[in-house]
Design an enzyme around this catalytic site. Structure first.
Site, mmCIF file in Angstrom:
data_model
loop_
_atom_site.group_PDB
_atom_site.id
_atom_site.type_symbol
_atom_site.label_atom_id
_atom_site.label_comp_id
_atom_site.label_asym_id
_atom_site.label_seq_id
_atom_site.Cartn_x
_atom_site.Cartn_y
_atom_site.Cartn_z
ATOM 1 N N GLU A 88 0.821 -1.201 0.000
ATOM 2 C CA GLU A 88 0.000 0.000 0.000
ATOM 3 C C GLU A 88 0.862 1.262 0.000
ATOM 4 O OE1 GLU A 88 -3.001 2.630 -0.044
ATOM 5 O OE2 GLU A 88 -3.331 0.460 -0.161
ATOM 6 N N THR B 202 -6.335 0.926 -5.359
ATOM 7 C CA THR B 202 -5.654 -0.304 -4.966
ATOM 8 C C THR B 202 -6.225 -1.527 -5.678
ATOM 9 O OG1 THR B 202 -5.020 0.545 -2.800
ATOM 10 C CG2 THR B 202 -5.217 -1.841 -3.014
ATOM 11 N N HIS C 72 -1.572 2.611 4.585
ATOM 12 C CA HIS C 72 -2.654 3.345 3.927
ATOM 13 C C HIS C 72 -2.754 4.754 4.497
ATOM 14 C CE1 HIS C 72 -6.692 4.372 2.495
ATOM 15 N NE2 HIS C 72 -6.655 3.306 1.712
ATOM 16 N N ASP D 204 1.346 0.033 -4.990
ATOM 17 C CA ASP D 204 0.119 0.110 -5.796
ATOM 18 C C ASP D 204 -0.132 1.491 -6.382
ATOM 19 O OD1 ASP D 204 -0.503 1.302 -3.356
ATOM 20 O OD2 ASP D 204 -2.385 0.213 -3.073
ATOM 21 N N HIS D 205 0.188 2.540 -5.628
ATOM 22 C CA HIS D 205 -0.040 3.914 -6.109
ATOM 23 C C HIS D 205 0.736 4.890 -5.233
ATOM 24 C CE1 HIS D 205 -2.736 4.421 -2.702
ATOM 25 N NE2 HIS D 205 -3.448 3.385 -3.111
#
Length: 624
Positions: free
Chosen positions: A248, A291, A405, A465-466
């Site tokens: 994450e 995600t 996150h 993921d980002h």
């Protein structure tokens, strides 16, 4: 004139217009509309007045109700749009607004995004609601006060019928004033109106109700997999277990970085020094589900929908995913592991179609160490390893971490980075602790894999993921730059790491080619000595590709791309002055017109994928 609008109605809607204009001046600037914020504010205000003028043709209550409901609605919509835009850099679609039921799962993230201007967009609504709902109560409050007589006179003035012609004329006049202000704005083009909030959402709803991309003609042979059997990389990891860890919000700038004298990612750094293929110019490619669409891209080499989650919109489609392909080639089973609620992003329903035999979610794990959002990653990996130990080799296992996150709220007991006082409590400081925590969790998981005997016979893929930290935030940009010694640019925001660890291979190499989530599946298939001759793939094998080309659609507009040479950024608002092209090496600004052909290729790829998903048509042969 019975039931005609009263003077109070025109005054009220005029006040609404002034307040809405002020709110729009707060709302539009973050959209980077090329200096046309005033024009868009006037346009939104003018539309409100025009609608009220049309409603004035009907009985007075209709006009009054229209003004109230529309003002309340647009104020709330502006607030929701503003919060969403703060996180994704674009306005939400109708389908994304329909997924608002998922907000409970990320409430901490949403609260962390709230700014005073978001509250200002709706702060007056309770007062207006009370004045609307309890006018009789307010009126009685004046009956026994010294304001009784003036109040009676004011009420008589306000209640005097205005007459429909005057009401319509007044509304249209105010709308015309707004329209003239828009028209007289130098450089403003009619096509820019697609960014006005009423126009944007109306158009989006009509698009959602229409056929969309499903009728688009696509030559699927363009996306068929080439034969890589002659590659020097072919079959390097043949027969190994495939373990993928999606981390994450892991950005590439933290890899190898030190906060003072503290190593942020010592375990990943150690991995990079031995038996690892490292792609340091790897960029995230996601859709509307962030995600969830990252994992969809990695497991299918397909683009998730721009404004929705693939698992939400197309859970029943037929796919030839990486797990399915591996099982067709002798792998025993495939499992997905996530320390959060199984229904989030519709994973529980979508995973069987992705070829997952097992889905281990929070409901299947012991809640022994809960973080603000789900089970802690260290505990998640520990419990997952116990379950994984029962798998028969070779297998496929996909892990989705959670602890890093946004807003990166690692509990104090799990923080090990000694932050400078100025970084304590800041987004940057919290992120430093979060990535360090997840690095430790991954390091412990590697040891657990060794203990259960799977490590040496596995190929282990780790990627982010980002993005986590926005480069547009000046304060964050300065802190990241102080960490890396380099400017924190748009390249860096999109840049996430990709590590392919092959224990015992004796090969350690860094690949500077531009790649993205689409490319993971083709690259892995080459290493595994397998071929996908059944379905389209929109990525390429990065080990043998001659040129990197990454199509983007999230946080920029479709048509944007990152290549080995440039980042072509097409803005969501389509305002020409906002088009940007940056040289990868020098960061110099280049002429966008020179890259229109490549931008068209990038757009066509994403549109082609959208069409195939819309009609469930990804197979080169007959679908199962």
């Amino acid at each position: 004139m019975k039931n005609a609008p009263a003077r109070r109605d025109l005054i009220r809607v005029a006040v609404f217009a002034v307040l809405l204009y002020i709110k729009c001046r707060l709302f539009y600037p973050p959209l980077h509309l090329g200096g046309f914020e005033a024009a868009f504010s006037l346009a939104t205000t003018g539309i409100l007045m025009a609608v009220w003028a049309a409603a004035s043709l009907f009985p007075g209550k209709c006009a009054r109700m229209t003004a109230n409901v529309l003002y309340f609605f647009i104020s709330a919509l502006l607030s929701v749009d503003a919060v969403y835009q703060a996180y994704t850099s674009k306005l939400p679609s109708a389908t994304q607004l329909a997924m608002a039921w998922q907000i409970g799962g990320v409430s901490d993230s949403v609260m962390g995004l709230l700014k005073p201007r978001h509250i200002a967009l709706i702060i007056d609504l309770p007062l207006w609601f009370l004045s609307w709902a309890d006018r009789d109560l307010i009126r009685k409050g004046f009956e026994h006060s010294f304001l009784q007589k003036p109040a009676v006179r004011v009420r008589a003035f306000l209640d005097k019928p205005l007459g429909r012609p005057w009401a319509v004329a007044g509304g249209l006049l105010l709308a015309a004033v707004c329209a003239v202000g828009v028209i007289r704005t130098d450089g403003f083009r009619p096509e820019y109106m697609e960014n006005e909030v009423f126009v944007y959402h109306t158009r989006d709803i009509l698009d959602a109700l229409g056929p969309g991309e499903s009728k688009r003609v696509v030559d699927k042979s363009r996306y068929a997999s080439p034969d890589w059997s002659g590659s020097r990389w072919w079959g390097l990891a043949k027969g190994r277990n495939v373990i993928i860890i999606q981390v994450e919000a892991l950005q590439n700038f933290v890899i190898g970085a030190r906060y003072g004298d503290q190593e942020l990612t010592p375990n990943l750094n150690r991995m990079l020094r031995e038996d690892t293929l490292y792609f340091d110019h790897y960029y995230y490619q996601i859709g509307g589900a962030n995600t969830a669409d990252a994992e969809f891209a990695v497991n299918n080499s397909l683009f998730g929908p721009e404004d929705d989650g693939a698992y939400v919109r197309y859970p029943q489609n037929h796919y030839y995913s990486l797990p399915t392909l591996l099982k067709d080639n002798g792998y025993s089973k495939a499992g997905a592991f996530h320390g959060y609620t199984g229904t989030f992003w519709n994973r529980e329903l979508a995973y069987p179609g992705q070829g997952m035999d097992d889905f281990i979610s929070l409901e299947d794990l012991k809640e022994t160490d809960m973080f603000p959002m789900g089970l802690s990653d260290r505990e998640f990996f520990r419990q997952s390893a116990e379950i994984l130990a029962s798998y028969e080799e070779p297998f496929y296992a996909f892990f989705i971490t959670l602890s890093s996150h946004y807003p990166y709220s690692i509990p104090p007991k799990d923080r090990e980075i000694d932050l400078e006082e100025s970084d304590v409590g800041t987004l940057f400081g919290l992120y430093m602790d979060a990535v360090n925590y997840d690095d430790r969790a991954i390091g412990e998981f590697m040891e657990e894999l060794k203990e259960i005997g799977f490590y040496d016979n596995s190929i282990i893929v780790i990627y982010g993921d980002h993005y986590a930290l926005p480069c547009a935030d000046e304060t964050i940009g300065k802190r990241v730059s102080s960490l890396t010694g380099e400017p924190y640019t748009l390249f860096d925001q999109f840049n996430v790491p990709l590590l392919i660890h092959i224990p015992g291979s004796g090969i350690t190499q860094t690949f500077p080619i531009a790649g993205g989530h689409m490319d993971v599946m083709p690259t892995l298939l080459c290493l595994l000595g397998l071929h996908n001759d059944r379905a389209v793939m929109f990525g390429q094998n990065l080990l043998d590709a001659e040129h990197g080309f990454v199509c983007e659609q999230a946080h920029v507009s479709i048509g944007s791309f990152i290549s080995d040479e440039v980042f072509y950024q097409k803005p969501h608002n389509n305002i020409r002055s906002n088009y940007s092209v940056y040289d990868r090496e020098t960061l110099a600004r280049l002429d966008p017109d020179l890259y229109e052909e490549e931008a068209e290729i990038a757009e066509n790829r994403i549109r082609d994928c959208a069409a195939l998903l819309a009609r469930d048509d990804i197979f080169l042969d007959e679908a199962p």
